[in-house]
Design a protein around this motif. Structure first.
Motif, PDB file in Angstrom:
ATOM      1  N   VAL A 108       0.827  -1.205   0.000  1.00  0.00           N
ATOM      2  CA  VAL A 108       0.000   0.000   0.000  1.00  0.00           C
ATOM      3  C   VAL A 108       0.861   1.255   0.000  1.00  0.00           C
ATOM      4  CG1 VAL A 108      -1.912  -1.113   1.160  1.00  0.00           C
ATOM      5  CG2 VAL A 108      -0.181   0.007   2.532  1.00  0.00           C
ATOM      6  N   ASN A 115       2.824   7.482  -2.331  1.00  0.00           N
ATOM      7  CA  ASN A 115       1.915   6.337  -2.411  1.00  0.00           C
ATOM      8  C   ASN A 115       1.416   5.873  -1.050  1.00  0.00           C
ATOM      9  OD1 ASN A 115       2.083   6.220  -5.176  1.00  0.00           O
ATOM     10  ND2 ASN A 115       3.819   4.807  -5.162  1.00  0.00           N
ATOM     11  N   ASN A 117      -0.672   5.205   2.007  1.00  0.00           N
ATOM     12  CA  ASN A 117      -2.117   5.279   2.184  1.00  0.00           C
ATOM     13  C   ASN A 117      -2.527   4.400   3.352  1.00  0.00           C
ATOM     14  OD1 ASN A 117      -4.942   5.044   1.989  1.00  0.00           O
ATOM     15  ND2 ASN A 117      -4.892   5.339  -0.224  1.00  0.00           N
ATOM     16  N   LEU A 120      -5.952   2.533   3.024  1.00  0.00           N
ATOM     17  CA  LEU A 120      -5.881   1.339   2.193  1.00  0.00           C
ATOM     18  C   LEU A 120      -5.276   0.181   2.966  1.00  0.00           C
ATOM     19  CD1 LEU A 120      -6.425   0.237  -0.632  1.00  0.00           C
ATOM     20  CD2 LEU A 120      -4.143   0.987  -1.304  1.00  0.00           C
ATOM     21  N   ASP A 156      -2.710  -2.251  -5.933  1.00  0.00           N
ATOM     22  CA  ASP A 156      -1.660  -1.505  -6.623  1.00  0.00           C
ATOM     23  C   ASP A 156      -2.000  -0.024  -6.525  1.00  0.00           C
ATOM     24  OD1 ASP A 156       0.617  -0.994  -7.996  1.00  0.00           O
ATOM     25  OD2 ASP A 156      -0.072  -1.764  -9.928  1.00  0.00           O
ATOM     26  N   ARG A 157      -1.041   0.814  -6.887  1.00  0.00           N
ATOM     27  CA  ARG A 157      -1.261   2.258  -6.769  1.00  0.00           C
ATOM     28  C   ARG A 157      -0.387   2.994  -7.760  1.00  0.00           C
ATOM     29  NH1 ARG A 157      -3.615   5.895  -3.427  1.00  0.00           N
ATOM     30  NH2 ARG A 157      -2.492   7.811  -2.908  1.00  0.00           N
ATOM     31  N   GLY A 161      -4.448   6.873  -8.464  1.00  0.00           N
ATOM     32  CA  GLY A 161      -5.060   6.398  -7.234  1.00  0.00           C
ATOM     33  C   GLY A 161      -4.729   4.942  -6.960  1.00  0.00           C
ATOM     34  N   SER A 162      -5.532   4.324  -6.127  1.00  0.00           N
ATOM     35  CA  SER A 162      -5.339   2.918  -5.759  1.00  0.00           C
ATOM     36  C   SER A 162      -6.207   2.026  -6.638  1.00  0.00           C
ATOM     37  CB  SER A 162      -5.702   2.695  -4.286  1.00  0.00           C
ATOM     38  OG  SER A 162      -4.961   3.551  -3.450  1.00  0.00           O
ATOM     39  N   HIS A 163      -5.759   0.782  -6.815  1.00  0.00           N
ATOM     40  CA  HIS A 163      -6.490  -0.164  -7.650  1.00  0.00           C
ATOM     41  C   HIS A 163      -6.583  -1.500  -6.911  1.00  0.00           C
ATOM     42  CE1 HIS A 163      -5.536   2.859 -10.664  1.00  0.00           C
ATOM     43  NE2 HIS A 163      -4.256   2.675 -10.385  1.00  0.00           N
TER      44      HIS A 163
END
Length: 253
Positions: A108, A115, A117, A120, A156-157, A161-163
């Motif tokens: 994360v 990155n 987060n 997350l 992933d990021r 954004g985040s995925h």
């Protein structure tokens, strides 16, 4: 310690049964253990309470009940800080290098990096601990939510954004389902604490919708063909929310 949302959540935990079983303290700021520091935070929330109370007393009528609820929350936080610190003291906090390894293993982001987060991080922990997941194929579609058993979750990021890639088994049909939730710019929980389920809201940005809106404004704003209603409709399509409900049957979150 300054976040209203965080303090609200921890108050719910403290008021539940066996609060020590629901807390993993991650302490970067070691000064928090000092008596002087505890007193500082008690004063901080006392001051917030007194300031809001003074402001409300000047109003002829308080129509917004949320202000009174916030005032009551401020009043409750201050005497609970000592109890919170006592629980942290009574539980061994993981070493900092252990915390870093835990976070990096969840992919994360790295602490201090763009990155990074933390929301997350906790989201993935909760997803991994959940017995079932209720989620829809599409955002803004609670009626389409189905119940799944998680097989794996890849995170992933990037700059958008985040995925999240959910690999799940449909609890009804037993079929394997893969769901991608991309371009997540914010992850939040609802404010109602329940030990058996958590509702997460993943706010997403639609890159194509944003591009379409910006192009419309660029080419038509200031002309007779421009419509503020059309522009607003295009702008509202840029962001949407994907809800995810995590349920636990045999243990508490």
């Amino acid at each position: 310690m300054k976040s209203e949302n965080c303090m609200y959540e921890i108050l719910q935990v403290l008021e539940s049964e066996n609060p020590k079983d629901k807390v993993i303290p991650i302490v970067y700021y070691k000064e928090i253990y000092k008596t002087s520091e505890i007193a500082k935070w008690i004063k901080y929330w006392d001051d917030k309470y007194n300031k809001l109370k003074e402001s409300l007393e000047k109003l002829p009528e308080i129509g917004d009940k949320s202000l009174l609820q916030k005032l009551e929350m401020y009043k409750t936080i201050s005497p609970k800080i000592g109890e919170l610190i006592a629980i942290i003291l009574d539980i061994n906090s993981p070493a900092e290098d252990t915390i870093e390894k835990m976070i990096n293993s969840l992919k994360v982001g790295e602490k201090g990096n763009i990155n990074w987060n933390t929301d997350l991080y906790w989201f993935k922990l909760d997803v991994m601990n959940a017995d079932t997941i209720e989620i829809s194929d599409y955002a803004e579609n609670p009626e389409g939510e189905k119940t799944y058993k998680l097989i794996s979750l890849m995170v992933d990021r990037d700059i958008h954004g985040s995925h999240c890639k959910f690999n799940m088994r449909d609890m009804k049909t037993k079929e394997i389902k893969q769901l991608y939730v991309n371009n997540i710019i914010e992850i939040s929980q609802n404010n109602i604490f329940d030990s058996n389920y958590i509702k997460y809201y993943m706010k997403r940005k639609n890159i194509d919708a944003e591009k379409e809106y910006l192009e419309y404004v660029k080419f038509y704003e200031g002309t007779s063909e421009y419509s503020s209603i059309v522009a607003m409709e295009k702008r509202e399509k840029i962001y949407n929310t994907h809800r995810c409900i995590l349920r636990s049957n045999e243990h508490e979150f």
